[in-house]
Scaffold this motif. Structure first.
Motif, mmCIF file in Angstrom:
data_model
loop_
_atom_site.group_PDB
_atom_site.id
_atom_site.type_symbol
_atom_site.label_atom_id
_atom_site.label_comp_id
_atom_site.label_asym_id
_atom_site.label_seq_id
_atom_site.Cartn_x
_atom_site.Cartn_y
_atom_site.Cartn_z
ATOM 1 N N ILE A 106 5.211 -4.991 11.046
ATOM 2 C CA ILE A 106 4.230 -6.053 11.259
ATOM 3 C C ILE A 106 4.169 -7.013 10.081
ATOM 4 O O ILE A 106 4.058 -8.236 10.259
ATOM 5 N N LEU A 107 4.266 -6.482 8.847
ATOM 6 C CA LEU A 107 3.954 -7.291 7.667
ATOM 7 C C LEU A 107 4.811 -8.547 7.510
ATOM 8 O O LEU A 107 4.252 -9.630 7.266
ATOM 9 N N PRO A 108 6.161 -8.480 7.608
ATOM 10 C CA PRO A 108 6.932 -9.719 7.406
ATOM 11 C C PRO A 108 6.536 -10.824 8.389
ATOM 12 O O PRO A 108 6.263 -11.955 7.985
ATOM 13 N N VAL A 120 -0.750 -21.754 -3.168
ATOM 14 C CA VAL A 120 -1.387 -20.854 -2.208
ATOM 15 C C VAL A 120 -0.344 -19.923 -1.576
ATOM 16 O O VAL A 120 -0.548 -18.697 -1.474
ATOM 17 N N LEU A 121 0.773 -20.468 -1.165
ATOM 18 C CA LEU A 121 1.786 -19.655 -0.482
ATOM 19 C C LEU A 121 2.500 -18.712 -1.445
ATOM 20 O O LEU A 121 2.962 -17.646 -1.043
ATOM 21 N N THR A 122 2.583 -19.077 -2.717
ATOM 22 C CA THR A 122 3.149 -18.155 -3.709
ATOM 23 C C THR A 122 2.244 -16.934 -3.877
ATOM 24 O O THR A 122 2.715 -15.795 -3.924
ATOM 25 N N VAL A 123 0.937 -17.177 -3.932
ATOM 26 C CA VAL A 123 -0.009 -16.058 -4.030
ATOM 27 C C VAL A 123 0.090 -15.165 -2.800
ATOM 28 O O VAL A 123 0.104 -13.925 -2.904
ATOM 29 N N LEU A 124 0.183 -15.759 -1.619
ATOM 30 C CA LEU A 124 0.325 -14.979 -0.397
ATOM 31 C C LEU A 124 1.621 -14.176 -0.395
ATOM 32 O O LEU A 124 1.650 -13.015 0.056
ATOM 33 N N ARG A 183 4.297 -8.850 -0.896
ATOM 34 C CA ARG A 183 5.194 -7.901 -1.553
ATOM 35 C C ARG A 183 4.446 -6.633 -1.966
ATOM 36 O O ARG A 183 4.957 -5.519 -1.792
ATOM 37 N N ARG A 184 3.234 -6.815 -2.481
ATOM 38 C CA ARG A 184 2.472 -5.646 -2.929
ATOM 39 C C ARG A 184 2.064 -4.765 -1.743
ATOM 40 O O ARG A 184 2.151 -3.534 -1.810
ATOM 41 N N GLU A 224 3.551 -4.612 1.180
ATOM 42 C CA GLU A 224 4.756 -4.002 1.744
ATOM 43 C C GLU A 224 5.171 -2.777 0.950
ATOM 44 O O GLU A 224 5.623 -1.774 1.517
ATOM 45 N N ARG A 225 5.022 -2.818 -0.368
ATOM 46 C CA ARG A 225 5.340 -1.654 -1.190
ATOM 47 C C ARG A 225 4.427 -0.483 -0.837
ATOM 48 O O ARG A 225 4.869 0.664 -0.782
ATOM 49 N N HIS A 226 3.159 -0.780 -0.570
ATOM 50 C CA HIS A 226 2.218 0.297 -0.218
ATOM 51 C C HIS A 226 2.615 0.953 1.094
ATOM 52 O O HIS A 226 2.624 2.192 1.205
ATOM 53 N N TYR A 227 2.933 0.152 2.102
ATOM 54 C CA TYR A 227 3.223 0.715 3.423
ATOM 55 C C TYR A 227 4.662 1.197 3.565
ATOM 56 O O TYR A 227 5.020 1.737 4.613
ATOM 57 N N SER A 228 5.487 1.020 2.549
ATOM 58 C CA SER A 228 6.850 1.550 2.603
ATOM 59 C C SER A 228 6.925 2.943 1.983
ATOM 60 O O SER A 228 8.005 3.493 1.825
ATOM 61 N N ARG A 229 5.760 3.518 1.638
ATOM 62 C CA ARG A 229 5.762 4.874 1.080
ATOM 63 C C ARG A 229 6.415 5.837 2.062
ATOM 64 O O ARG A 229 6.117 5.835 3.240
ATOM 65 N N GLY A 230 7.291 6.663 1.543
ATOM 66 C CA GLY A 230 7.928 7.665 2.376
ATOM 67 C C GLY A 230 9.199 7.197 3.043
ATOM 68 O O GLY A 230 9.953 8.012 3.575
#
Length: 605
Positions: free
Chosen positions: A233-235, A287-291, A296-297, A299-305
């Protein structure tokens, strides 16, 4: 895990150089390599590409910075102007509110779309079809002119005259409210399809594993499905949010002064079009750089495992480099299971003895294919029943029917006299609602062929999820029992690991511990070693042998004949959805009564 000793060569005296090397004056000795200088390999095309990129960057920078028509002094004058900042704040507010509401509504629409209710699914599809079809500009104008169609907005009970709320539409729908509603309706339609795609990307085995543990539908969605779906979903989701941030500029049609509309007002007054457009462009870039960094942050959380080792961020790598020279702190020991615990009982103390499984005249078909045909079977409490048969004989379907993952077409299955899937009142049987089925399913654990561990949860979290949600155990007690089970299966040191970081044999042992954590009366094994390398089969079979001595009722589908002969009380042979023969291991393996059983054993023994 079983390990074998490796014979290492015994060190001896280094052999002297051969006569040829010793007498050849031009030969280099191996020890001379240390004094040689290494010349790096050259990559001329790579260097040329780098120079070309530098030339392009320098040319563009020189053109932009030295051309006075860009009006950088005007840009600097207006970049932090109060009117521009107010417009930027309104853009961020519209993006945040419409994004949150849009994805919240989109999640509900996606869940409705994949629900089993045809009416709810059809309503969700119609909503998505409608609001994806209407251009955002048209939608905003329709909502802004809603007062023409409905003079008041009223909430009450239809056809009764009872009214709880009534207010003039034109006063209730300010331009900002109309913008939020329009952007939310448009965003939710696209978000629903993004989230539905993520849900469909989750392996079906994860749903079966969650259902087999007795987790409720809402908990399955919240804890198992959506966290895994987030990777898909995230991308697309962040692309939609970034598009929304830029798309807020369409609210200019409502004369709402967000960032772009404010810039338009300013350059129409001073005619400095390019510098003012650059102000808007740079703020959108910020604004879009912050988003993007936030994406990225998350996505790193939900890529655990997903990976054996998470790639480190820049700050993590920097912190690790600084910590290299520092002495490592003493590692805290893994907390041991306390034998003298009085507040919470141990797994053995809470262990439920096995239950009797009775299968009576069960049949199951998939279309014209009859998978189970009038199957009758009884597994006494505490017994071990091994089911053999060729592929496609209905073995796995029989196990899934006992666990009620498959609904049978006819016949009945009971555990300790309690029907699976039905409630008896006198001479009537009432089919259970799914919530009640989930509660009863907790007494029938299942270990899947492909493990079906939840990859986004650690080993410990895999074990405590169902006991807390289904049995209602406090977290501390659930963790204590889970650690005790990990000790029993030889994985006490893997509590914090993710399934992806374990070998196949270790994952299967975790799957067994997860099933045992619910204290089931019956434990089903669907070919527990077929997905393992031959070297890992033994460690899983050892755990099952221990369970066979613990009094839990086991039903095992396997092709391990030697294992079946050792642990089984009863061996069942199936073909074409029927039980052709059953009996004690010695009788069935040495003197089968059915010719098809004998032919099968001749090929596998």
């Amino acid at each position: 895990m079983n390990t074998s000793a490796i014979a290492l060569p015994v060190p001896g005296p280094r052999p002297a150089p051969t006569t040829e090397l010793a007498t050849d004056p031009g030969a280099e000795r191996p020890t001379d390599y240390a004094r040689l200088r290494i010349v790096p390999a050259r990559y001329p095309w790579r260097s040329a590409g780098t120079l070309f990129a530098l030339a392009v960057i320098a040319g563009v920078a020189h053109s932009v910075l030295t051309n006075p028509r860009w009006g950088w002094d005007v840009f600097a004058q207006w970049f932090f102007d109060e009117a521009v900042l107010v417009g930027l704040a309104r853009t961020l507010l519209l993006t945040g509110v419409a994004g949150f509401l849009g994805f919240s509504l989109g999640t509900l629409l996606a869940l409705a779309r994949v629900s089993r209710s045809p009416l709810l699914s059809g309503l969700s599809f119609s909503y998505v079809w409608l609001f994806r079809s209407i251009p955002p500009l048209v939608l905003l104008l329709l909502i802004n002119n809603l007062g023409y169609l409905y003079e008041t907005i009223t909430i009450g009970v239809p056809l009764t005259g009872w009214t709880w709320f009534s207010y003039p539409t034109t006063q209730l729908l300010s331009p900002f409210a109309a913008a939020v509603i329009g952007l939310t309706l448009n965003q939710s339609a696209y978000a629903a399809e993004i989230i539905r795609g993520g849900i469909l990307s989750v392996d079906a085995g994860q749903l079966e594993a969650a259902a087999a543990l007795g987790l409720s539908r809402p908990r399955q969605a919240r804890r198992i499905v959506l966290p895994q779906a987030m990777r898909a979903i995230l991308p697309s989701g962040f692309n939609a949010v970034i598009g929304l941030a830029k798309g807020t500029s369409v609210v200019y049609i409502l004369a709402l002064p967000e960032l772009f509309y404010t810039i338009q007002i300013v350059y129409r007054r001073n005619l400095e079009v390019i510098p003012l457009l650059m102000v808007a462009t740079v703020w959108y870039l910020v604004v879009l750089t912050v988003l993007s960094l936030l994406q990225r942050r998350i996505e790193r959380h939900y890529s655990r495992g997903v990976l054996r080792e998470q790639p480190r961020s820049f700050f993590q790598r920097l912190k690790r480099e600084r910590a290299v020279a520092a002495p490592a702190p003493a590692e805290a020991p893994v907390p041991a299971v306390r034998a003298d615990r009085t507040s919470a009982p141990t797994w053995a103390e809470r262990h439920v003895r096995g239950g009797e499984v009775s299968v009576q005249g069960v049949s199951k078909s998939y279309g014209s294919l009859r998978v189970l045909d009038d199957v009758c079977l009884t597994a006494p409490a505490g017994s071990v029943t091994v089911i053999l048969g060729p592929s496609g004989s209905g073995k796995s379907t029989l196990l899934r029917s006992i666990n009620h993952l498959e609904r049978v077409d006819s016949g009945f299955i009971s555990v300790d006299g309690e029907l699976i899937g039905y409630r008896r009142q006198g001479d009537l049987l009432y089919e259970l609602a799914e919530r009640e089925v989930l509660q009863r399913r907790a007494d029938v654990g299942m270990v899947f062929q492909n493990f079906n561990l939840f990859p986004h949860l650690t080993v410990l979290e895999n074990l405590i999820e169902a006991p807390m949600a289904v049995r209602g155990l406090p977290r501390d007690e659930a963790e204590g029992l889970a650690r005790e089970l990990l000790v029993r299966v030889g994985l006490a040191d893997k509590a914090g690991a993710f399934p992806r970081q374990l070998s196949g044999g270790q994952q299967q042992r975790v799957a067994i511990a997860r099933a045992l954590a619910l204290k089931p009366k019956v434990l089903l094994f669907d070919e527990p070693t077929s997905a393992l390398d031959p070297e890992l089969v033994g460690e899983v079979l050892d755990v099952i042998k221990e369970l066979a001595r613990s009094g839990t009722t086991l039903l095992i589908v396997t092709h391990e004949i030697g294992f079946a002969r050792e642990v089984a009380d009863t061996v069942v042979f199936m073909e074409h959805g029927r039980i052709l023969e059953s009996g004690a291991p010695e009788q069935l393996f040495t003197a089968p009564r059915h010719s098809r059983t004998a032919a099968f054993l001749d090929k596998v023994l």
